[in-house]
Design a protein around this motif. Sequence first.
Motif, PDB file in Angstrom:
ATOM      1  N   MET A  11       0.793  -1.220   0.000  1.00  0.00           N
ATOM      2  CA  MET A  11       0.000   0.000   0.000  1.00  0.00           C
ATOM      3  C   MET A  11       0.835   1.285   0.000  1.00  0.00           C
ATOM      4  N   PRO A  12       1.861   1.429   0.862  1.00  0.00           N
ATOM      5  CA  PRO A  12       2.599   2.708   0.891  1.00  0.00           C
ATOM      6  C   PRO A  12       3.228   3.061  -0.451  1.00  0.00           C
ATOM      7  N   GLU A  13       3.906   2.094  -1.068  1.00  0.00           N
ATOM      8  CA  GLU A  13       4.553   2.378  -2.346  1.00  0.00           C
ATOM      9  C   GLU A  13       3.526   2.654  -3.437  1.00  0.00           C
ATOM     10  N   SER A  14       2.415   1.902  -3.438  1.00  0.00           N
ATOM     11  CA  SER A  14       1.375   2.129  -4.449  1.00  0.00           C
ATOM     12  C   SER A  14       0.742   3.505  -4.280  1.00  0.00           C
ATOM     13  N   ALA A  15       0.522   3.914  -3.021  1.00  0.00           N
ATOM     14  CA  ALA A  15      -0.060   5.232  -2.771  1.00  0.00           C
ATOM     15  C   ALA A  15       0.891   6.334  -3.226  1.00  0.00           C
ATOM     16  N   TRP A  16       2.190   6.137  -2.975  1.00  0.00           N
ATOM     17  CA  TRP A  16       3.179   7.119  -3.413  1.00  0.00           C
ATOM     18  C   TRP A  16       3.193   7.240  -4.936  1.00  0.00           C
ATOM     19  N   LYS A  17       3.139   6.082  -5.631  1.00  0.00           N
ATOM     20  CA  LYS A  17       3.142   6.111  -7.094  1.00  0.00           C
ATOM     21  C   LYS A  17       1.887   6.781  -7.635  1.00  0.00           C
ATOM     22  N   LEU A  18       0.753   6.509  -6.992  1.00  0.00           N
ATOM     23  CA  LEU A  18      -0.492   7.146  -7.425  1.00  0.00           C
ATOM     24  C   LEU A  18      -0.395   8.660  -7.292  1.00  0.00           C
ATOM     25  N   LEU A  19       0.146   9.130  -6.160  1.00  0.00           N
ATOM     26  CA  LEU A  19       0.305  10.564  -5.940  1.00  0.00           C
ATOM     27  C   LEU A  19       1.254  11.168  -6.970  1.00  0.00           C
ATOM     28  N   PHE A  20       2.397  10.509  -7.185  1.00  0.00           N
ATOM     29  CA  PHE A  20       3.364  11.062  -8.131  1.00  0.00           C
ATOM     30  C   PHE A  20       2.801  11.104  -9.535  1.00  0.00           C
ATOM     31  N   TYR A  21       2.191  10.007  -9.989  1.00  0.00           N
ATOM     32  CA  TYR A  21       1.670   9.970 -11.357  1.00  0.00           C
ATOM     33  C   TYR A  21       0.565  10.998 -11.557  1.00  0.00           C
ATOM     34  N   THR A  22      -0.231  11.230 -10.534  1.00  0.00           N
ATOM     35  CA  THR A  22      -1.277  12.241 -10.656  1.00  0.00           C
ATOM     36  C   THR A  22      -0.662  13.625 -10.849  1.00  0.00           C
ATOM     37  N   LEU A  23       0.347  13.939 -10.027  1.00  0.00           N
ATOM     38  CA  LEU A  23       1.011  15.238 -10.146  1.00  0.00           C
ATOM     39  C   LEU A  23       1.789  15.343 -11.464  1.00  0.00           C
ATOM     40  N   SER A  24       2.487  14.276 -11.842  1.00  0.00           N
ATOM     41  CA  SER A  24       3.278  14.289 -13.065  1.00  0.00           C
ATOM     42  C   SER A  24       2.386  14.424 -14.289  1.00  0.00           C
ATOM     43  N   TRP A  25       1.285  13.690 -14.292  1.00  0.00           N
ATOM     44  CA  TRP A  25       0.348  13.761 -15.407  1.00  0.00           C
ATOM     45  C   TRP A  25      -0.246  15.164 -15.529  1.00  0.00           C
ATOM     46  N   SER A  26      -0.590  15.742 -14.385  1.00  0.00           N
ATOM     47  CA  SER A  26      -1.163  17.087 -14.386  1.00  0.00           C
ATOM     48  C   SER A  26      -0.154  18.105 -14.914  1.00  0.00           C
ATOM     49  N   TYR A  27       1.100  17.964 -14.503  1.00  0.00           N
ATOM     50  CA  TYR A  27       2.129  18.885 -14.984  1.00  0.00           C
ATOM     51  C   TYR A  27       2.383  18.679 -16.476  1.00  0.00           C
ATOM     52  N   GLY A  28       2.326  17.428 -16.927  1.00  0.00           N
ATOM     53  CA  GLY A  28       2.472  17.150 -18.343  1.00  0.00           C
ATOM     54  C   GLY A  28       1.361  17.785 -19.163  1.00  0.00           C
ATOM     55  N   LEU A  29       0.133  17.692 -18.665  1.00  0.00           N
ATOM     56  CA  LEU A  29      -0.991  18.332 -19.346  1.00  0.00           C
ATOM     57  C   LEU A  29      -0.805  19.845 -19.412  1.00  0.00           C
ATOM     58  N   TYR A  30      -0.292  20.401 -18.321  1.00  0.00           N
ATOM     59  CA  TYR A  30      -0.033  21.846 -18.301  1.00  0.00           C
ATOM     60  C   TYR A  30       0.972  22.230 -19.386  1.00  0.00           C
ATOM     61  N   LEU A  31       2.082  21.484 -19.484  1.00  0.00           N
ATOM     62  CA  LEU A  31       3.100  21.800 -20.482  1.00  0.00           C
ATOM     63  C   LEU A  31       2.563  21.646 -21.906  1.00  0.00           C
TER      64      LEU A  31
END
Length: 228
Positions: A11-31
């Motif tokens: 769970m901890p690692e999966s939650a971290w990956k979910l958080l990172f991918y959400t932020l990374s995806w959002s930043y990618g959409l912004y760019l």
Amino acid sequence: CNLQPKDAAKMPESAWKLLFYTLSWSYGLYLLFFTDYPFFHDPPSVFYGWQKGMEVPGDIAIAYLLQCSFYGHSLYATAYMDTWRKDSVVMLLHHVVTLTLLASSYAFRNDALHAQSRDWGAGGAGGALGSPLSRGATKATLPLCPGRFWFRLYWFPLKVLYATCHSSLQSVPHIPFYFFFNALLLILTLMNIYWFLYIVLFVAKVLLGQMQEVNDVREYDVEDAKKS
């Protein structure tokens, strides 16, 4: 949450990956869609005006920093923290290839990998949202399986590989490290096909009723449970 011990450990690692991918995806959409960069709609534009030693824009440099940090952590996590799976060796190779691409791109200012950075907003989103196997598969993620194909096996070759393999030579005939960068990008493409086949196997077993519960088909303990 009534999680099984093995699921609670993930769970901890999966939650971290979910958080990172959400932020990374959002930043990618912004760019891609909220700046003046035309990379998504005109991928060959990453090579327009390319010069050796050119400055990397600050917002793209931030993307490099975020991605290199994440894949550096993922390299360690896959080797020492995550459950060892059938594809763990391939996953380690993926992280090494990706880190090499990112670091080399930034060091040599090679816009071939600016195109790769665009994959964070396109293919990266497919990896984060369309890969049930890498997030702990559930039946709710089955409708997202086409996302893996669309982002990684359609847009990635159409927008990234076409730009790096073909358009780059038209804009910069003697662009440095052409074969080096494209060879690594093609390796990533083969890995995308490899993981998509796991998803096809997973979906087929669910639809054919060969799985009593939805498990990660890459895990050894699932296979051992069947044998016993």
